[in-house]
Design a protein around this motif. Structure first.
Motif, PDB file in Angstrom:
ATOM      1  N   GLY A  11      38.755  47.408  49.418  1.00 17.50           N
ATOM      2  CA  GLY A  11      39.688  47.224  50.235  1.00 17.50           C
ATOM      3  C   GLY A  11      40.316  45.928  49.902  1.00 17.50           C
ATOM      4  N   GLN A  12      39.638  44.644  49.529  1.00 24.72           N
ATOM      5  CA  GLN A  12      40.045  43.112  49.535  1.00 24.72           C
ATOM      6  C   GLN A  12      41.390  43.652  47.768  1.00 24.72           C
ATOM      7  N   ARG A  13      42.577  43.049  48.509  1.00 26.32           N
ATOM      8  CA  ARG A  13      43.343  42.194  47.374  1.00 26.32           C
ATOM      9  C   ARG A  13      43.155  41.005  46.859  1.00 26.32           C
ATOM     10  N   VAL A  14      42.821  41.075  45.872  1.00 28.64           N
ATOM     11  CA  VAL A  14      42.822  39.303  45.037  1.00 28.64           C
ATOM     12  C   VAL A  14      43.693  39.085  43.485  1.00 28.64           C
ATOM     13  N   GLU A  15      43.668  38.028  43.455  1.00 25.27           N
ATOM     14  CA  GLU A  15      44.447  37.203  42.356  1.00 25.27           C
ATOM     15  C   GLU A  15      43.426  36.906  40.674  1.00 25.27           C
ATOM     16  N   ILE A  16      43.710  37.640  40.499  1.00 26.28           N
ATOM     17  CA  ILE A  16      42.789  36.824  39.012  1.00 26.28           C
ATOM     18  C   ILE A  16      43.127  34.941  38.439  1.00 26.28           C
ATOM     19  N   ARG A  17      41.928  34.672  39.050  1.00 21.31           N
ATOM     20  CA  ARG A  17      42.216  33.081  38.559  1.00 21.31           C
ATOM     21  C   ARG A  17      42.379  33.143  36.962  1.00 21.31           C
ATOM     22  N   HIS A  18      40.981  32.956  36.453  1.00 20.58           N
ATOM     23  CA  HIS A  18      40.678  33.327  34.911  1.00 20.58           C
ATOM     24  C   HIS A  18      39.791  34.320  34.545  1.00 20.58           C
ATOM     25  N   VAL A  61      38.346  35.266  40.891  1.00 21.88           N
ATOM     26  CA  VAL A  61      39.523  35.579  41.209  1.00 21.88           C
ATOM     27  C   VAL A  61      39.547  34.815  42.608  1.00 21.88           C
ATOM     28  N   VAL A  62      40.955  34.366  42.766  1.00 21.69           N
ATOM     29  CA  VAL A  62      41.161  33.706  44.539  1.00 21.69           C
ATOM     30  C   VAL A  62      42.239  34.442  45.129  1.00 21.69           C
ATOM     31  N   ASP A  63      42.075  34.657  46.912  1.00 23.08           N
ATOM     32  CA  ASP A  63      42.462  35.457  47.809  1.00 23.08           C
ATOM     33  C   ASP A  63      44.139  35.053  47.063  1.00 23.08           C
ATOM     34  N   PRO A  64      45.094  36.310  46.775  1.00 32.49           N
ATOM     35  CA  PRO A  64      46.465  35.629  46.243  1.00 32.49           C
ATOM     36  C   PRO A  64      46.956  34.401  47.518  1.00 32.49           C
ATOM     37  N   GLU A  65      48.347  34.040  46.963  1.00 34.03           N
ATOM     38  CA  GLU A  65      49.205  33.195  48.045  1.00 34.03           C
ATOM     39  C   GLU A  65      49.929  34.116  48.662  1.00 34.03           C
TER      40      GLU A  65
END
Length: 76
Positions: A9-16, A72-76
């Motif tokens: 359920g978590q939404r994340v942003e790929i960092r690298h 990944v990181v939490d999206p801004e």
């Protein structure tokens, strides 16, 4: 953190993504698993089974071996 550690359920942003294996990198690109993409972990199979992730390219089953190479990181 790594995509393999993200909760369902978590939404994340790929960092690298790890680029040590060109074939794996190409596979990740084909699935839309690229830096700055937003992805959601929809499901996690038990017993180290695959993750079901939603990317801009659609829904994909992703093995933990691949997911461990996506940071990944939490999206801004």
């Amino acid at each position: 953190s790594r995509l393999s550690e993200v909760d369902v359920g978590q939404r994340v942003e790929i960092r690298h993504v790890s680029d040590h294996d060109p074939k794996m990198l190409r596979y990740m690109e084909d699935l839309g698993l690229v830096p700055s993409a937003i992805v959601v972990v929809r499901e996690r199979a038990p017993f180290n089974g695959p993750l079901l992730v939603v990317t801009p390219e659609g829904e994909h089953a992703l093995g933990l071996e691949v997911a461990r190479h996506i940071f990944v990181v939490d999206p801004e």
